[in-house]
Design an enzyme around this catalytic site. Structure first.
Site, PDB file in Angstrom:
ATOM      1  N   LYS A  88     -89.952  18.509  41.505  1.00 55.72           N
ATOM      2  CA  LYS A  88     -89.897  19.036  42.930  1.00 55.72           C
ATOM      3  C   LYS A  88     -91.277  19.417  43.666  1.00 55.72           C
ATOM      4  O   LYS A  88     -90.516  19.619  45.169  1.00 55.72           O
ATOM      5  CB  LYS A  88     -89.137  20.519  42.303  1.00 55.72           C
ATOM      6  CG  LYS A  88     -88.443  21.234  43.277  1.00 55.72           C
ATOM      7  CD  LYS A  88     -87.119  20.727  43.841  1.00 55.72           C
ATOM      8  CE  LYS A  88     -86.557  22.308  44.603  1.00 55.72           C
ATOM      9  NZ  LYS A  88     -85.213  21.813  45.125  1.00 55.72           N
ATOM     10  N   HIS A 102    -101.034  23.025  22.748  1.00 54.87           N
ATOM     11  CA  HIS A 102    -100.764  22.755  24.221  1.00 54.87           C
ATOM     12  C   HIS A 102    -101.363  22.755  25.018  1.00 54.87           C
ATOM     13  O   HIS A 102    -101.525  23.932  25.743  1.00 54.87           O
ATOM     14  CB  HIS A 102     -99.010  23.588  24.269  1.00 54.87           C
ATOM     15  CG  HIS A 102     -98.370  22.930  23.375  1.00 54.87           C
ATOM     16  ND1 HIS A 102     -97.006  22.132  23.212  1.00 54.87           N
ATOM     17  CD2 HIS A 102     -98.035  23.824  21.880  1.00 54.87           C
ATOM     18  CE1 HIS A 102     -96.092  21.548  22.365  1.00 54.87           C
ATOM     19  NE2 HIS A 102     -97.001  23.408  21.686  1.00 54.87           N
ATOM     20  N   CYS A 148     -98.984  18.683  18.967  1.00 55.58           N
ATOM     21  CA  CYS A 148     -98.272  19.704  18.197  1.00 55.58           C
ATOM     22  C   CYS A 148     -97.519  18.570  17.373  1.00 55.58           C
ATOM     23  O   CYS A 148     -98.154  18.475  16.116  1.00 55.58           O
ATOM     24  CB  CYS A 148     -97.622  20.146  18.999  1.00 55.58           C
ATOM     25  SG  CYS A 148     -96.676  22.196  18.206  1.00 55.58           S
ATOM     26  N   TYR A 149     -96.541  18.075  16.968  1.00 58.95           N
ATOM     27  CA  TYR A 149     -95.444  17.201  16.437  1.00 58.95           C
ATOM     28  C   TYR A 149     -96.312  16.247  16.510  1.00 58.95           C
ATOM     29  O   TYR A 149     -96.253  14.905  15.878  1.00 58.95           O
ATOM     30  CB  TYR A 149     -94.194  17.160  17.093  1.00 58.95           C
ATOM     31  CG  TYR A 149     -93.285  16.776  15.618  1.00 58.95           C
ATOM     32  CD1 TYR A 149     -92.874  17.107  14.996  1.00 58.95           C
ATOM     33  CD2 TYR A 149     -93.264  15.182  16.188  1.00 58.95           C
ATOM     34  CE1 TYR A 149     -91.693  16.158  14.283  1.00 58.95           C
ATOM     35  CE2 TYR A 149     -91.987  14.512  16.043  1.00 58.95           C
ATOM     36  CZ  TYR A 149     -91.725  14.216  14.345  1.00 58.95           C
ATOM     37  OH  TYR A 149     -90.766  13.752  13.280  1.00 58.95           O
ATOM     38  N   SER A 172     -83.666  16.849  53.006  1.00 54.81           N
ATOM     39  CA  SER A 172     -83.749  16.309  53.751  1.00 54.81           C
ATOM     40  C   SER A 172     -85.020  15.698  54.247  1.00 54.81           C
ATOM     41  O   SER A 172     -85.559  15.344  55.100  1.00 54.81           O
ATOM     42  CB  SER A 172     -84.523  18.029  54.214  1.00 54.81           C
ATOM     43  OG  SER A 172     -83.208  19.153  54.515  1.00 54.81           O
ATOM     44  N   GLY A 224     -92.405  18.700  19.491  1.00 55.99           N
ATOM     45  CA  GLY A 224     -90.292  19.071  19.260  1.00 55.99           C
ATOM     46  C   GLY A 224     -90.238  19.993  18.313  1.00 55.99           C
ATOM     47  O   GLY A 224     -91.180  20.754  17.480  1.00 55.99           O
ATOM     48  N   GLU A 268    -100.272  21.693  27.855  1.00 56.33           N
ATOM     49  CA  GLU A 268     -99.380  21.403  29.327  1.00 56.33           C
ATOM     50  C   GLU A 268     -99.898  22.600  29.852  1.00 56.33           C
ATOM     51  O   GLU A 268     -98.989  22.515  31.454  1.00 56.33           O
ATOM     52  CB  GLU A 268     -98.389  20.207  29.023  1.00 56.33           C
ATOM     53  CG  GLU A 268     -97.493  21.056  28.602  1.00 56.33           C
ATOM     54  CD  GLU A 268     -97.852  20.878  26.607  1.00 56.33           C
ATOM     55  OE1 GLU A 268     -96.871  21.246  25.750  1.00 56.33           O
ATOM     56  OE2 GLU A 268     -99.064  20.805  25.770  1.00 56.33           O
ATOM     57  N   ASP A 302     -84.442  18.554  49.308  1.00 57.55           N
ATOM     58  CA  ASP A 302     -84.624  17.706  48.777  1.00 57.55           C
ATOM     59  C   ASP A 302     -84.190  16.206  49.515  1.00 57.55           C
ATOM     60  O   ASP A 302     -84.415  15.401  49.904  1.00 57.55           O
ATOM     61  CB  ASP A 302     -83.660  17.124  47.244  1.00 57.55           C
ATOM     62  CG  ASP A 302     -84.569  18.796  45.794  1.00 57.55           C
ATOM     63  OD1 ASP A 302     -85.158  18.492  46.111  1.00 57.55           O
ATOM     64  OD2 ASP A 302     -83.759  18.933  45.379  1.00 57.55           O
ATOM     65  N   SER A 359     -77.974  18.592  52.981  1.00 55.12           N
ATOM     66  CA  SER A 359     -77.338  19.808  52.244  1.00 55.12           C
ATOM     67  C   SER A 359     -77.858  21.010  53.106  1.00 55.12           C
ATOM     68  O   SER A 359     -77.351  22.190  52.478  1.00 55.12           O
ATOM     69  CB  SER A 359     -77.644  20.207  51.055  1.00 55.12           C
ATOM     70  OG  SER A 359     -78.829  20.317  50.211  1.00 55.12           O
TER      71      SER A 359
END
Length: 530
Positions: free
Chosen positions: A386, A186, A99-100, A246, A72, A188, A244, A240
């Site tokens: 996604k 980090h 981290c934070y 579909s 953060g 990630e 997503d 659309s």
């Protein structure tokens, strides 16, 4: 369908299912908090982001196997610094602070945190002091990604350091009697070597997660839930043309078959051949009751003379609801509306009661539908990122070219046509965009790029074609690489490919005599131009 019904989501999320292993990420405002959740899910363990001050009582109800405290922007000793419920450290649930998150957990347990002159930002060499537990199967020396001006300096006697850098002697920690861990760097982000292994050690070895959360089993469970929820009613899905909606339509088609009706609104702002492709796919392959509404004249007439991008979005959103609602009224026994809402949409909209409280932006499909629609919402993708949606699409049998298709904005070409939209020039933009995509496929580069498109600029310039002077329009090409779409780098094309794209657009697209390439990264630019 009743006019006084409330548009609300009735679809449960996996976080409420006690049989699933769960990791919670407490979000302290980190730009990479979503990335933590994604990396945990790579271990086939469900992970959800929640607000940093979620009560220990609510956490006990959710029954997670582990808790991760994100990074953060604040300083832990600041007047308005965010702090978690201190009781989370007494629940007996393993905690990993990043981290934070490491600083706030160490501070809570009696250690000291202070600002230091030797700040660390970017790639940093790190030496592991203890290669067991959190650092199992991690090399002694590795490169990590740091981003901090504060650090833990005075360790409580119950803590010991697990790793260090040249300027940070306490780069990782463990509590001696509690399962509390901390990483100043980090894990990630891809810049940290073996970051995935570090998170795997925490999730699998320390928290004891079994790795049973998989897309294939999720499909089976959601099909069962949809059938139970829908009963004999009809479900409407707005298509659309993107992945997503579909995937939602394909999932519902498997679940309820003929009880699904899809509505596809052609607003005149679609990519080349898109309407025809959607109609062919969902009438022949999925045998769906598809309603195609050609409203292009209505949309383009109302957009005439409008150049402000926000005003374009407002008009398009309003007209879509009007057209969709009118068509939906023709479908008998329609009680549910299915949407392709994704987990990042829910996070950014603040739509999850346990989630981060601040709203980053409003999404049209998260609380944006007017109550007069009169449907209950089914949002089977609202817990997925996604790339997980794409995996589900493959499992459901959608063609690869659709599953891996680059994202397309809700307002369509309206936000890639800068300035006042002119109907005759939309085909110019479509043709240029189609050439770009064709050349990416021909060069086998399409899947190396996460988003690529053409933009028609309100700029004319002098050119020469043959012996004649021209004064024509300019096309900008945009292509980016990104892991999460929160940040993005412009794609460094091979010069010969970029040259072919430019030559073909100028030679084949009437009214274009100049092509430029956008080499802006996000931030400071955005991916789309409007």
């Amino acid at each position: 369908m009743t006019s006084n019904s409330v548009a609300k989501s009735t679809f449960r999320g996996p976080v409420e299912k006690s049989e699933q292993d769960l990791i919670l990420v407490l979000d302290f405002g980190s730009q990479t908090a979503q990335l933590i959740a994604r990396r945990v899910r790579d271990q086939n363990t469900f992970c959800q982001m929640v607000r940093y001050n979620l009560s220990s009582e609510r956490i006990k109800e959710l029954n997670p196997k582990g808790i991760i405290l994100s990074g953060g922007p604040a300083s832990v000793y600041g007047e308005d610094a965010p702090h978690p419920d201190p009781e989370i450290f007494n629940l007996g649930i393993p905690v990993l602070g990043i981290c934070y998150g490491m600083q706030v957990s160490c501070l809570n347990q009696g250690s000291e945190v202070s600002s230091v002159s030797s700040r660390e930002f970017g790639k940093t060499g790190c030496t592991v002091l203890n290669d067991s537990g959190l650092f199992a199967n991690i090399p002694k020396d590795l490169t990590v990604w740091m981003s901090h001006g504060d650090q833990v300096e005075g360790l409580n006697e119950n803590y010991h350091s697990l790793a260090q850098t040249k300027t940070c002697p306490i780069a990782a920690v463990k509590h001696d009697t509690k399962e509390i861990y901390g990483l100043q760097f980090h894990p990630e982000v891809t810049h940290t070597e073996f970051g995935g292994q570090l998170l795997a050690n925490f999730v699998n070895n320390i928290c004891g997660c079994k790795g049973t959360w998989k897309i294939s089993s999720l499909i089976e469970r959601e099909i069962e839930e949809i059938r139970e929820l829908v009963g004999d009613n009809q479900v409407i899905c707005g298509l659309s043309g993107g992945v997503d909606s579909s995937v939602v339509a394909a999932l519902l088609s498997q679940a309820i078959g003929s009880q699904l009706s899809c509505i596809f609104v052609d607003n005149g702002l679609l990519r080349k051949g898109e309407a025809e492709e959607v109609e062919a796919r969902f009438t022949s392959h999925f045998k769906t009751d598809l309603h195609v509404v050609d409203a292009s004249d209505l949309f383009l007439s109302e957009l005439k003379g409008v150049s402000d991008p926000q005003e374009k979005r407002t008009i398009i959103g309003r007209l879509f609801i009007e057209v969709f609602q009118k068509e939906a009224e023709l479908i008998p026994n329609a009680h549910f509306l299915a949407q392709g809402t994704l987990y990042p949409d829910v996070i950014e909209s603040g739509a999850n009661p346990d989630g981060p409280a601040s709203t980053i932006k409003k999404h049209h499909n998260v609380g944006g539908l007017p109550e007069v629609l009169g449907f209950e919402l089914i949002e089977p993708l609202r817990d997925l990122f996604k790339d997980e949606v794409r995996k589900m699409g493959i499992e459901l049998g959608l063609p690869d070219h659709l599953v891996w298709r680059h994202p397309f904005p809700g307002p369509g070409l309206a936000v890639r046509f800068l300035g006042d939209i002119k109907a005759d020039q939309l085909d110019t933009l479509r043709d240029a965009d189609a050439i770009l995509i064709e050349e990416l496929h021909a060069a086998d580069l399409y899947n190396d790029i996460q988003q690529a498109f053409a933009v028609l600029l309100p700029v004319q310039s002098v050119g020469v074609m043959g012996d004649d002077r021209t004064y024509e329009n300019t096309i900008a090409i945009r292509a980016v690489q990104t892991d999460d779409f929160m940040t993005a780098d412009w794609y460094q094309f091979p010069h010969d490919v970029l040259g072919r794209i430019s030559t073909r657009i100028i030679n084949e697209v009437h009214g274009i005599n100049r092509v430029v390439y956008d080499i802006s990264s996000k931030p400071p630019a955005t991916i789309e131009w409007e």
